[in-house]
Each structure stands twice: as C-alpha cells, then as structure tokens.
Scaffold this active site. Structure first.
Site, PDB file in Angstrom:
ATOM      1  N   ASP A 596     -12.243   4.602  -2.010  1.00  0.00           N
ATOM      2  CA  ASP A 596     -11.972   6.024  -1.809  1.00  0.00           C
ATOM      3  C   ASP A 596     -12.113   6.901  -3.055  1.00  0.00           C
ATOM      4  OD1 ASP A 596     -11.241   4.662   0.424  1.00  0.00           O
ATOM      5  OD2 ASP A 596      -9.290   5.572   0.654  1.00  0.00           O
ATOM      6  N   GLU A 796      -1.563  -4.784  -0.369  1.00  0.00           N
ATOM      7  CA  GLU A 796      -2.889  -4.187  -0.330  1.00  0.00           C
ATOM      8  C   GLU A 796      -3.634  -4.383  -1.648  1.00  0.00           C
ATOM      9  OE1 GLU A 796      -4.678   0.214   0.857  1.00  0.00           O
ATOM     10  OE2 GLU A 796      -2.717   0.054  -0.108  1.00  0.00           O
TER      11      GLU A 796
END
Length: 831
Positions: A596, A796
C-alpha cells in the site's frame, strides 16, 4: 516433466472438449459439453462431486464469528452461532462475545487442529469474561455437532451466560418439540426445522453432564423460572437479517430487563446471573436462541442431524477422537517440521498455524458495490490520479458467492485476491482438491471482460466489517495475481501425482466410480485430481479459458505506453508491449499493488512503469504455459506465453535494472528534463522479479548480497520490506516501509532454493545462497513462534528492529506459510 498426454493415447479419447482453435482467444471460447462426455467419465465426475461436496458441505464457514456454522452453497438456508458473556456483574454484558474483534481482550482464539473435511478443536482464552471456551466440531455425512466446554479462569464460582442460536431462511419452517414451560427446560432441548435446500432436520442442544451447574436458586420467585434450566426464545425476523442475531438477542434481553425494572422500581434488582437470561416464549419462528447460565465449569453439545439420520452423543464423542487421530496422522506425513524445529511444542505450533488457516475458510454470498463508470481512473498528467466518481456511479452488482480462506478473522473476514494465492500454498500441500475448489470459486467470479475484484465484500454481513471508503470495487483496478503463483504449484503437484499413479497401473483401473465411493476415505477425496487424469484434465480445462481471459484483462487494463513515453530513449527495449503500471495509484498509496504505502515516484505520472507488476505478468504467463501444455492447447499458445516471459525478462534488464542501485527499479518521469528516470527504493518491490525466478544468473549473487546487508534489508527477524538506507524507511504510515512480512519472505526463501539448483550458478554464489536460506528460515520461524508464545496470535507483520508483533492479530492468512517453511529442509545440500 512429462505432461498428461505422454502417459496414454486413451486419455485423449476422453478429453471433454475438442481443441480446434489456433490462438488463445479461440481456445478460451471452448466450453465443456456434458452431453458429449463418455458415460464412465461422467459417472466418475458425478461421484467425485458428490463425495467432495458432502465432505465440504458443512463447516464453521462464518469465520468472522468465534464460532458459527453454515452450509456451503446454500446461502439462504441456515446459519448458527455462539454468544457468551460473564454474569458476575452488570458491566460485562456490554462486552458480550459473538463476532471476532481486533479490540477484544482475548489471549488467543485458535484452532489447535482443524480440517475442513472432518472438523477440529478450537480454544478461546477470554480474559474479560474469565473463561476458556473450547469448541469441538465434527461432521458425519449430512450431520454435524459441536461440543462447547467452558473452564472458568476467575474461580469456581464464575458465572457465564452462553447462547447457541440458529436461523433458517428461504422456504423454511422451524419449531420446538419440547413442551412449553415458563420455568425453562431441565432436559435436552430439541427443535425441528425444514429448509427447501436442506430438507428436514433436527437440532438437539443437550443439558450436558450432571456436573453442569446454574446460578444458585435465589431471586427465583421474582421470575417464576429456574436459573438452573435452559431457556428458549423463538423470533420471526427478516431472513436477510438473520446474520444480525446478536442485535436481536440484545433487543429481546433489553425488553425483558425493562420489564424486571418495572417490578423492582424501588431498587434491589436481581443479580446479573439471574437478570441476564432470556425469558421463554412459545413462539415458533425462523430464529431461535437457546441460553444457559452456568456456574463454574460447563459442557453441552449441539447435534444437527438430517431427518433420517441418527446422530448420538456417543457417536459424536468417538468422532472427536477419530478426528484428532486422523489429523495428527496426516500431518506427520505431509508437513512435519524439520530441524531445528522438531520439539513437541514446535509440532503443536505448526499444526495450529495450518489449522487456523483452514479454520478461516468461509462461504460468502451477496451483492458487492462496483463503480462501473468508464473513467474510474484518470490518465491525465497530474498529481491526483484518483477520480472520485461519487455515489451516483456506484451500483450493487448481482449476487455472487465465494468459498475462500481469509487473512484475519478479527479484521479482514472476507476474500482478498492477492492474499489468496499465498493461502493456497499450504492448502495445496494439505488438500489439493480443496485448493481446486477454492480456485474454481474465485474464477467463477470473473466478469465478461476478465476482471476479478481485488476485495470480495459480498453481502451485508461482510460489508458491515469494511469502512465505507473501501467498499466500492473498480473494474480497472487489479491486485498482484498470486492465484497464478498457486496454480503453477498445483499443476506441478498434479503432474507429479499422476506420474506416480500411472507407473505400473493400467489407466482403465483409475477413476472408477468406486474409487470415491466412501465418504470417510477422505484421502482419496483430498487427492482425487492427483490420482485421476480425467478429473485433472476436466478441472484444468475448465480453468484455462477463464485464466486466459483474466490474463488478457491484466495486459490490457494495466498496460504502460512504452512507445509513447520511451521511444526516444535508449537502449531499445526487448519489447514495446511488456511494460505495465498499476491503475488506482494515488500520491501516497498504490493499494492495488498490495504494498500500500511502499514508496513510488513523486509526483505520480502516467509514464510510470512498475517493476513488480511486469514480474507478476510473467508469472501469469508461466502458469498459463504450464496449463496449456497439460491440457494439450496448440503449441502456438505455449510459444506465445514463453515469448512474453522472455520479453519481460529482456525489459527487466533493459528498462528496470539500475547498475548503481544494483536492483530492479520502477520507472518514473523526470518532468524538468523530459526524460525517463529510475525510481529506486530497494525492498520488496525491487525484489519481486528475483522472488519470481526472473533474475539472470549474472545478477543473482549481487541481489543476494543486497538482501544480506544488515544496514539495508537483512534483519535477525526476516527481510525488511524497505531498506534502512532508503529516505522513506519507517516514515509515514510505516506499513510496507521496513516491517517484516512473511509472504514476501517466503517467496524469497523459495526462490533461493530454485536459484541454488541452477547448474550455471558460480560456486561462491551457491554457498552464499545456502547460508542465506538457512539463516532466513530460522529467523522467520523463530520470530513468528516467539510472538505466538508471547501474545497467543500470529500477526500481519513484525517489527524489523525487535521482531515484535505489528498490525492485525490472528493473521492466518499468509503468516501460516510458516507451516510450510518449517517443513522445508534445514539446509540446502552442499556440493
């Protein structure tokens, strides 16, 4: 490697449709005509479908909940779930458990073992409500059951309210079989239901063993009901809102509490253990709540059985034992951890990682939001590439369904395109046929143009977990096509499996109807496509044209104008076609790349070319080449894919390689000098070509040395996502700007083993690769394992400086790749 056509000419006598086209587009238009299939093959396909669907029909396919069962493929039929909370005081009812939430004070909610075809065991450590809850779920044909056990952590007098609910939708009915009682039920509760897709069924919620206790018998006079008993409420609600069961439960409870407050207007309300308990009603409906309030430890069973089946508690208990034995036995054959990770604790850890990935598989159905306007993306030369189309451009797409693993039950309980390819890596090892079911489900979503939305937010329940700005999907936006990464692995596994199967075994003995006849012979179902050429050929022939269409969509919508922007520069690229850039790029983010906030050219410019994307296109061509060879597509198609791969390799060297940085780089545009420029940010983006096996031999050693630089990418916890030397390291959101992510580390680890096997690689580079592989493997496993032990979760990402957990918890998810990493050999062989 031999392809399927090499084994027997008989195979192509049963090919399911003719290959008559001479190009990819024509071949992609072919369809399977069932009426032309040989009867014996048709029987095989039908029997395999029956057996596979039976073993996968039921499951905890609502992974957004701590526990919730629904059937796959019947979206409007049945759903269920658990709700619980502590009732030692009034406060904790506001923190009742139902859906998994990132902020819940849970010290772990993990499947210790789980297999989607048989079931497993989950343990939830709930600190807020002072209880450890275990759910043991098993299946037996059309039947399933769950055993719920609670162990108090706040002392033997801890009080817990626990609710099982179920709802039926569509053409259905449901009613209780026990005689109505205002005092509740001191026996098993039995309910009967019907659904047009499921037929008649019964649900029994047992009272449990004699050791089960309820709250003490005080204040009972005020209610005319026993706190020791089970209480049942039936409601009729909008079938489309059954997923909001917790809201309906709270509304019902609130109504009851207000009635009690009227009785006790002068104060002295009953204690929470008596107050927070639904009142019984005799109403039949489509949503039932069954509640017990327990004191201390507790246990009860929920048994679902079809009308003509007998499913007893004793049989359920024996199936739990068989499930554990079967899982352990299979794991020991397939994914056993290798040195130095060989302790019993290592084994339990590895099993849990795989189990949580499999336990995160869900079935989703509903409408998604799509902006189909032709200009959802603006190509003008400006800093703002995003065009806000407004609500008038957004519409609900027709309902669709998806069978998929998810990244995180607490934060991302939905399908993610680029995550799924990584999810499939361990699934292919464990259950190749399950992987095929998931892949087929994803490619059934493809639209007429070849687009698959990168986030699958299907239905109101899934949408309720997603911020509004991320709900809309755009048909020009892509994501890294990791599904092809997994498909290439799957084709290799099928070819290897068929090669072993066909040696010394007549083809006529393969794929007989009896081969899949026993549902409990699950190994046959899990590996059916590895044993039967007919099944493998059918599956890949169905997939191939969709993958071709998807590939062409990628090349069309993500293309870069090499000739328009770079024709006046030199050297001449290997191809004027093989250049790509991610659509959906904004000044600060390239969400479509999957990385991202990874630094890109500033300001954004339409002349950009993204090195990670061109590498992914090559991986798509690689997967298509493998399938084309397997299914007997025309040689011209195979040659076309191979040419694309070679052209991309050439463009990587000519356009993207930067000698000074010693890395592959994005291309940007120097507006002031009106010329191309390299945008070099050494990290995951620059490593994608290496990770996908596209780096020539003469550059391998240089890149591995770059990886090993402790002042750049190398850390004791894994390879950093961005070099410490980069100006953007650790800046801004610091999402993909330094943290260690397991998915890209796995890709690099795998690529090291493949480069090592290259006979042209110099010995000094082989030694470097072997040492890098050994240390990287240890670093990754140790990091994830340490944080698992400390926090109770896989995460994550991991902090590059100290290895501590970051981001979303219970990310299993691609972090489960550690299971595969643990099963890889400790060292690469030295010559």
């Amino acid at each position: 490697m031999a392809k399927i056509a090499d084994f027997s000419p008989l195979l192509f006598a049963i090919i399911l449709f003719a290959v008559t086209a001479c190009c990819a587009d024509d071949f992609a238009d072919d369809t399977i005509e069932l009426d032309k299939i040989d009867d014996s093959v048709k029987a095989l396909l039908q029997e395999h479908a029956r057996s596979s669907n039976s073993s996968l029909k039921w499951g905890p396919y609502r992974p957004n909940l701590y526990f919730g069962v629904r059937p796959r493929g019947f979206p409007d039929s049945f759903l269920s779930g658990l709700i619980w909370y502590n009732v030692d005081d009034y406060s904790r009812v506001n923190q009742m458990r139902h859906s998994c939430e990132q902020g819940d004070d849970i010290k772990g909610f993990n499947w210790e073992i789980y297999d989607p075809r048989i079931g497993g065991r989950q343990v939830i450590h709930d600190s807020t409500h002072n209880v450890d809850i275990t759910t043991e779920f098993v299946k037996d044909g059309p039947n399933w059951a769950v055993r719920v056990k609670g162990v108090p952590t706040g002392g033997p007098d801890t009080h817990t309210a626990i609710v099982f609910y179920y709802g039926v939708g569509g053409l259905s009915s449901s009613k209780r079989l026990n005689q109505y009682s205002t005092k509740g039920y001191d026996e098993d509760v039995v309910l009967k239901g019907y659904n047009a897709n499921l037929g008649n069924f019964r649900i029994k919620i047992t009272r449990g063993p004699d050791t089960n206790r309820g709250p003490d018998e005080d204040h009972v006079i005020s209610f005319s009901r026993s706190p020791q008993n089970t209480h049942v409420t039936g409601l009729t609600v909008n079938p489309e809102l059954l997923w909001r069961a917790q809201d309906f439960y709270v509304q019902n409870l609130d109504k009851q509490i207000k009635g009690v407050q009227e009785i006790y207007r002068n104060g002295n309300l009953p204690e929470a253990k008596h107050l927070f308990q639904i009142s019984d009603n005799e109403q039949d409906g489509n949503l039932y709540f069954v509640q017990r309030n327990f004191k201390g430890a507790f246990e009860f069973d929920v048994l679902f059985q079809s009308e003509d089946e007998e499913f007893t508690v004793d049989k359920f208990t024996s199936l739990i034992e068989e499930t554990v034995e079967e899982f352990d036995s299979r794991f020991a054959e397939i994914l056993v951890p290798q040195e130095p990770f060989t302790t019993e604790k290592d084994l339990e850890f590895s099993k849990a990682l795989l189990s949580n990935l499999l336990g995160g598989i869900g079935y989703f159905h509903g409408k998604s939001l799509v902006d189909r306007s032709e200009a959802a993306y603006d190509d003008e030369e400006s800093e703002e590439f995003w065009v806000n189309r407004g609500a008038e451009a957004v519409e609900e797409a027709p309902s669709s369904e998806l069978f998929t693993a998810i990244p995180s039950r607490a934060f991302f309980p939905r399908g993610f395109y680029w995550d799924e390819g990584f999810h499939l890596v361990p699934i292919i090892e464990w259950d190749p046929d399950l992987a095929i079911e998931i892949i087929k489900s994803w490619f059934n979503l493809i639209n007429e143009d070849g687009w698959i939305a990168r986030e699958q937010i299907l239905g109101l329940e899934a949408r309720s977990k997603v911020p509004g700005e991320f709900q809309t999907q755009y048909p020009t936006f892509a994501n890294p096509p990791t599904l092809v990464f997994a498909i290439a692995q799957l084709v290799d596994k099928i070819e290897n499996g068929l090669s072993e199967t066909l040696q010394g075994i007549p083809l006529s003995e393969l794929g007989q109807q009896s081969f899949f006849g026993l549902d409990r012979e699950r190994d046959q179902i899990r590996n059916a496509h590895l044993k039967s050429p007919e099944l493998a050929s059918t599956a890949l022939k169905e997939l191939y044209p969709k993958l071709v269409k998807h590939f062409e969509w990628f090349r069309r919508t993500q293309s870069a104008d090499i000739r328009g922007w770079y024709s006046s520069t030199s050297p001449r690229p290997a191809s004027w076609k093989e250049g790509y850039r991610w659509r959906g790029r904004t000044p600060n983010h390239c969400l479509t790349s999957g990385l991202d906030d990874y630094p890109r050219a500033q300001p954004p410019h339409p002349a950009e070319m993204h090195v990670d994307l061109v590498a992914w296109i090559a991986e798509m061509a690689n997967a298509l080449s493998k399938i084309a060879k397997f299914v007997g597509a025309p040689d011209s198609e195979v040659l076309r894919y191979e040419k694309i791969i070679e052209d991309i390799k050439g463009n990587l060297d000519f356009l993207h390689w930067n000698d000074e940085a010693g890395a592959y780089c994005d291309l940007g545009w120097d507006v002031e000098n009106d010329e191309r420029k390299h945008e070099c940010h050494v990290g995951y983006v620059s490593l994608i070509p290496f990770a996908l096996g596209l780096t020539p031999t003469d550059k391998v050693g240089q890149i591995v040395n770059t990886i090993r630089d402790p002042e750049g990418l190398w850390s004791a916890y894994g390879i950093r996502s961005l070099s410490k030397k980069d100006a953007f390291f650790g800046q801004g959101e610091n999402y993909w700007r330094g943290s260690v992510w397991i998915n890209i580390n796995y890709m690099i680890l795998k690529s090291l083993t493949e480069y090592y096997l290259n006979p042209q690689l110099p010995l000094r580079d082989k030694d470097l690769i072997a040492d890098t592989y050994k240390n990287l493997r240890i670093n990754l496993v140790t990091t994830v394992r340490r944080e698992w032990d400390r926090t109770g979760f896989a995460w994550e990402q991991y902090e590059q400086g100290n290895g501590q957990a970051k981001g979303v918890k219970q990310f299993l998810g691609w972090t489960s790749l550690v299971t595969v990493i643990m099963s890889m050999p400790e060292t690469l062989p030295q010559e």
